[in-house]
Write a protein that holds these residues in place. Structure first.
Motif, PDB file in Angstrom:
ATOM      1  N   ALA A 166      36.010  16.454   4.256  1.00 13.55           N
ATOM      2  CA  ALA A 166      36.294  16.097   2.624  1.00 13.55           C
ATOM      3  C   ALA A 166      35.355  16.928   1.523  1.00 13.55           C
ATOM      4  O   ALA A 166      36.307  17.631   0.965  1.00 13.55           O
ATOM      5  N   TYR A 167      34.403  17.739   2.331  1.00 16.92           N
ATOM      6  CA  TYR A 167      33.604  18.843   1.390  1.00 16.92           C
ATOM      7  C   TYR A 167      34.395  20.175   1.563  1.00 16.92           C
ATOM      8  O   TYR A 167      34.496  20.833   0.057  1.00 16.92           O
TER       9      TYR A 167
ATOM     10  N   ILE B  13      37.264  21.037   1.753  1.00 15.44           N
ATOM     11  CA  ILE B  13      38.510  20.679   1.409  1.00 15.44           C
ATOM     12  C   ILE B  13      38.047  20.428  -0.260  1.00 15.44           C
ATOM     13  O   ILE B  13      39.144  21.428  -0.653  1.00 15.44           O
ATOM     14  N   VAL B  14      37.482  20.006  -0.901  1.00 11.90           N
ATOM     15  CA  VAL B  14      37.273  19.717  -2.236  1.00 11.90           C
ATOM     16  C   VAL B  14      36.581  21.008  -2.549  1.00 11.90           C
ATOM     17  O   VAL B  14      37.528  21.596  -4.188  1.00 11.90           O
ATOM     18  N   ALA B  15      35.745  21.174  -2.355  1.00 11.89           N
ATOM     19  CA  ALA B  15      35.234  22.480  -2.738  1.00 11.89           C
ATOM     20  C   ALA B  15      36.071  23.287  -2.577  1.00 11.89           C
ATOM     21  O   ALA B  15      36.300  24.277  -3.619  1.00 11.89           O
TER      22      ALA B  15
ATOM     23  N   TRP C  63      39.513  24.142  -2.438  1.00 11.62           N
ATOM     24  CA  TRP C  63      40.851  23.710  -2.742  1.00 11.62           C
ATOM     25  C   TRP C  63      41.782  24.161  -4.590  1.00 11.62           C
ATOM     26  O   TRP C  63      42.509  24.872  -4.243  1.00 11.62           O
TER      27      TRP C  63
ATOM     28  N   THR D   7      33.006  28.396  -3.383  1.00 13.50           N
ATOM     29  CA  THR D   7      34.689  27.920  -3.408  1.00 13.50           C
ATOM     30  C   THR D   7      35.277  28.803  -2.208  1.00 13.50           C
ATOM     31  O   THR D   7      36.755  28.378  -1.181  1.00 13.50           O
TER      32      THR D   7
END
Lengths: 306, 323, 286
Positions: free
Chosen positions: A53-54, A56-58, A60, A275
């Motif tokens: 999750a981290y 992917i969120v970071a 994206w 990122t």
């Protein structure tokens, strides 16, 4: 000695059994124990989910085409990409593949089909492979630096130096997996072939290898995915050079790889580079998940061939 | 049943019959030689490691005396004034091993017991690949995760009410964030080796206990764990060895300051991180710093070799009992 | 287990096939063993076996488990070489040549002496490739492989059943068909001798019967030596029978396999000269 140890275990278990007969109702201790065990296995799973999750969120915001087509830049993280690192990884991995597979499979064939394990040198080889499998990866980097980049071989900081370094690291994985695959071939097949007057090598190449191929392939894919994900030894053999151009070949010019590039972006203080590192991680993890899935699928598909 | 009489002549052994090799089978011999060479390469690599490390290490000790290396003086090989007290980075490694193993060993053992004794066949089919994926995530991604997610999180929730040193909020790189992530990273290794040992226990032993009315927990703690004990210890030793040898997570998340400390909120420099960090900088070939790299690698190699030898011996001992 | 059951099923079997003219001693011996001893490490598996195997005869080796009959069989084409600890002493002559001589190549030996195993072990390849494998690896000069495959399968009485599926995987065949395919595979290289190690022990009675019929046909072309647990089978198919048993050394308690009696099958089953043979035949021990 051993026997008495096992007897003691059995007696303990028997006593435990009689105690439990007297107990009634819910086994609180037992349920608590199960909960703790569940927690143990959950830690890893929760962590895996959080990690995915981290990244992917970071990552994206930067997961776009330019990630694959742009050169890296230290000035503008928004247009910086992984192109040379991707090409470099490809080069390095081709080198790993063409060296590891023939050497690893040959070694496995020797150990399973030819070696007489009562001979000291064959035992030495076996112990060595076990030990190599557990040597810290960065030590292989040291070896690569001293012997392949410099020293007798003197290749310099080129992609193939990275390949050879990683080859030494993943060789035990390929050997161990291939040996297991070869051992899984029923000996009746070997006897049938030898009984017809085939030579050892004819038997190995025409019967044993085709049957063990899926297992060997699975091991190879897993080893390759390990090599792609490896960073530490490559830090020592040149992959850290900041390259703004494509590597010229396996034996020429500086190179970089995806993992090292991620490392370098991650270590910069600006958030935008983090990122970028996360976006690169998404690509890398996706690639490795794909490779692992293929390997697991292969294994399940052929695991019940015999 | 009729058999079409075959036109092939009945076999006849034409004199003179010879059972000597019809050819010298040179190809066959060459192939065996090649296969042996491939296997022997493993030994060659080990020899290579030893040689690669030994020469520069000897050179290092020619320049820096033993008594300075094995000492508590500051670790600053490329500073003026320099310092070569390896205890500081050994402490860094010890600290990382301490925190990661505090998580990895119990959790790995618990996961193994769960997988072997509790999980249904279907659950196992899902859980094992998940653990394999966990094992397959590149360490550099774990490093990023530790640095950019776990460390800030721990900083925020740090129990600052604790007395003394323990209550100080950590900086952006410190042992615990790297240790936690590394520990979880090692769980699959511990779990899979432990579980292998547990599944190798003869089923009869387990059935006997169940037959006597034991509960699952009793079977797990009184039969399975004691029987698989040396295998479990081997998995612990292997996990320990991975913690000692891991580079990326500690390099990225644990800091860069050689620190003779075991506090969870201090930054540390481990042996592996020193090698990685020094290699990424500019190291002139033939400088003392260059040789330091090898001296530390030698120490690292010896430590892991000892640990691995113990682990291999334990696994072998376990196999002797049950196979 | 199974042979226990078969033995319990009826009185001592007698040779049912009209006995061929079997001479008292093999006229043209293919194999001659003299004081053959086989060790596995420190275990003395077989002691002092001296016998002759006749050309174009079917010789059956019978006896209880552990009597060394399979070990003797595997020694005749040097399959025992595959077991590192196995050691053979004494003489084994094949057409007069010492099989364990220093210059002898086990591969050449196996090219002349084929083998069929206890459990059907076809290669995981097509039926065609199973048959063609032997000729290919031995470098046999074959003008037309298709013809050779057809003739071989006809000879093994399998052609009609498989002619439409030659390219299909051999694993699709029934157990009995697989074992006949293995026999066909063994004769494709036109060997001199075919050794069979309990070839029917995993088959049902009908499949067993077919293999026995096949053996009777093949006797005209090959010398066949068969190890069997099933005494009726030995009585039905063989010309000569050798009875082996486990001998226990009374002072040391060591067990070893050895030959008790070797004679024409009719003689062994109707009028054995050794009490132990008679006891085994009539199901009193073993």
């Amino acid at each position: 000695m051993r026997q008495s140890g096992r007897t003691r275990i059995a007696v303990d278990a028997a006593r435990a059994g009689t105690e439990s007969l007297e107990r009634r109702g819910i086994d609180v201790k037992g349920e608590l124990f199960r909960a703790v065990l569940l927690l143990c296995i959950s830690i890893g799973i929760v962590m895996l989910a959080t990690l995915l999750a981290y990244v992917i969120v970071a990552g994206w915001p930067r997961l776009d085409l330019s990630l694959f087509t742009e050169m890296p830049s230290t000035r503008d993280p928004n247009t910086s990409g992984f192109l040379p690192a991707i090409v470099g990884t490809l080069y390095v991995m081709i080198g790993v593949l063409v060296t590891t597979v023939p050497i690893g499979v040959s070694a496995a064939i020797y150990l399973e089909e030819y070696a007489d394990s009562s001979k000291w040198y064959n035992r030495l080889i076996e112990v060595n492979i076990q030990n190599l499998a557990a040597v810290p990866s960065i030590v292989f980097g040291i070896l690569g630096l001293a012997f392949i980049v410099r020293g007798p071989w003197g290749l310099g900081f080129v992609a193939f130096a990275g390949s050879l370094t990683l080859m030494m690291m993943v060789l035990p994985t390929v050997i161990i997996a291939s040996r297991e695959a070869i051992r899984g071939v029923p000996s009746t097949l070997r006897h049938a072939s030898l009984g017809l007057g085939a030579t050892r090598w004819q038997t190995v190449s025409r019967q044993v290898l085709p049957v063990s191929l899926p297992g060997i392939l699975t091991g190879t894919i897993l080893a390759m995915s390990r090599a792609i994900g490896e960073t530490a030894p490559l830090l020592l053999v040149g992959a850290t050079t900041f390259v703004r151009f494509l590597p010229e070949g396996l034996f020429d010019g500086a190179y970089s790889v995806i993992t090292v590039q991620i490392f370098q972006w991650a270590m910069r203080p600006q958030e935008e580079f983090r990122t970028l590192a996360a976006a690169g991680s998404i690509v890398l993890v996706a690639l490795l998940l794909l490779m692992n899935s293929v390997a697991i699928w292969l294994r399940n598909k052929y695991s019940r061939a015999y | 049943m009729t058999i079409v009489s075959a036109p092939i002549e009945p076999p006849s052994v034409e004199p003179p019959l010879s059972l000597e090799p019809s050819s010298r089978r040179l190809g066959e011999k060459a192939i065996v030689a090649l296969l042996f060479a491939a296997a022997a390469l493993a030994v060659l690599i080990t020899v290579g490691i030893v040689l690669a490390i030994a020469g520069p290490t000897v050179e290092f000790f020619r320049q820096i005396p033993f008594s300075r290396f094995f000492s508590t003086e500051p670790w600053a090989p490329n500073f003026v004034p320099d310092g070569f007290g390896v205890y500081s980075i050994l402490a860094g490694t010890a600290s990382i091993v301490l925190y990661s193993c505090m998580i990895a060993l119990p959790a790995g053992l618990g996961a193994a017991i769960y997988l072997n004794e509790y999980a249904s066949h279907r659950a196992r089919k899902i859980l094992k690949p998940v653990l394999e994926v966990l094992e397959g995530i590149p360490t550099v991604v774990y490093g990023l995760f530790a640095l950019a997610f776990v460390a800030p999180l721990l900083q925020q929730i740090w129990p600052t009410f604790l007395p003394g040193k323990l209550g100080d909020p950590p900086g952006f790189q410190f042992v615990l964030s790297a240790g936690v992530v590394l520990g979880i990273m090692i769980i699959p290794t511990v779990a899979s080796v432990s579980q292998d040992a547990m599944s190798a226990i003869p089923g009869g032993l387990r059935e006997a206990a169940y037959g006597l009315g034991s509960t699952k927990m009793q079977v797990a703690t009184k039969v399975v764990v004691p029987s698989a004990f040396s295998g479990i210890v081997a998995s612990f030793v292997l996990g320990l060895s991975r913690a000692v040898g891991e580079t990326m997570v500690v390099l990225m998340a644990a800091g860069a300051i050689a620190n003779l400390t075991l506090w969870p909120n201090d930054p540390v420099l481990t042996m592996t991180a020193f090698i990685g960090r020094t290699a990424t900088g500019d190291v002139g070939f033939g400088t003392t710093t260059y040789y330091t790299l090898f001296a530390v690698a030698a120490l690292l190699f010896v430590i892991t070799l000892v640990i691995n030898t113990i682990s291999i011996a334990l696994v072998r001992k376990f196999r002797e009992v049950y196979e | 287990m199974t042979d226990q059951a078969t033995r319990a099923a009826g009185p001592a079997p007698s040779p049912q096939r009209a006995a061929r003219d079997v001479p008292d001693v093999p006229k043209e011996p293919v194999f001659t063993t003299q004081d053959l001893n086989i060790h596995y490490g420190s275990f003395h598996a077989v002691t002092d076996v001296s016998m002759e195997f006749g050309k174009n005869e079917i010789t059956a080796l019978i006896g209880p488990s552990g009597c060394g009959k399979s070990t003797v069989l595997r020694c005749l084409n040097r399959m025992n070489d595959l077991i590192p600890a196995a050691r053979v002493s004494g003489e084994v002559r094949y057409h007069g040549i010492e099989l364990y001589g220093p210059k002898i190549d086990p591969i050449e030996v196996r090219r002349r002496i084929g083998m069929v195993f206890q459990k059907a072990n076809p290669f995981p390849k097509s039926i065609y490739d199973n048959i063609a494998y032997g000729p290919r690896v031995t470098g046999m000069k074959v003008d037309n492989m298709d013809d050779l495959v057809e003739q071989t399968l006809r000879r093994a009485a399998l052609w009609d059943e498989v002619k439409d599926k030659l390219k299909q995987n051999a694993y699709g065949l029934s157990g009995g068909q697989q074992q006949r395919l293995c026999i066909a595979r063994a004769i494709a290289t036109n060997p001199d001798v075919v050794l069979m190690d309990e070839p029917c022990s995993a088959l049902d009675p009908i499949a067993t019967l077919r293999i026995e019929e096949l053996m009777a046909e093949l006797r005209e072309l090959y010398t066949i030596i068969i190890v069997t647990h099933n005494m009726q089978q030995a009585a039905r198919v063989s010309d000569r029978t050798a009875f082996f048993t486990v001998k226990v050394n009374e002072t040391t308690g060591d067990r070893t396999g050895g030959l008790v009696e070797y004679d024409r099958t009719t003689k062994i089953f109707e009028n054995p000269s050794d009490q132990r043979t008679e006891g085994y035949i009539s199901g009193r021990f073993g």
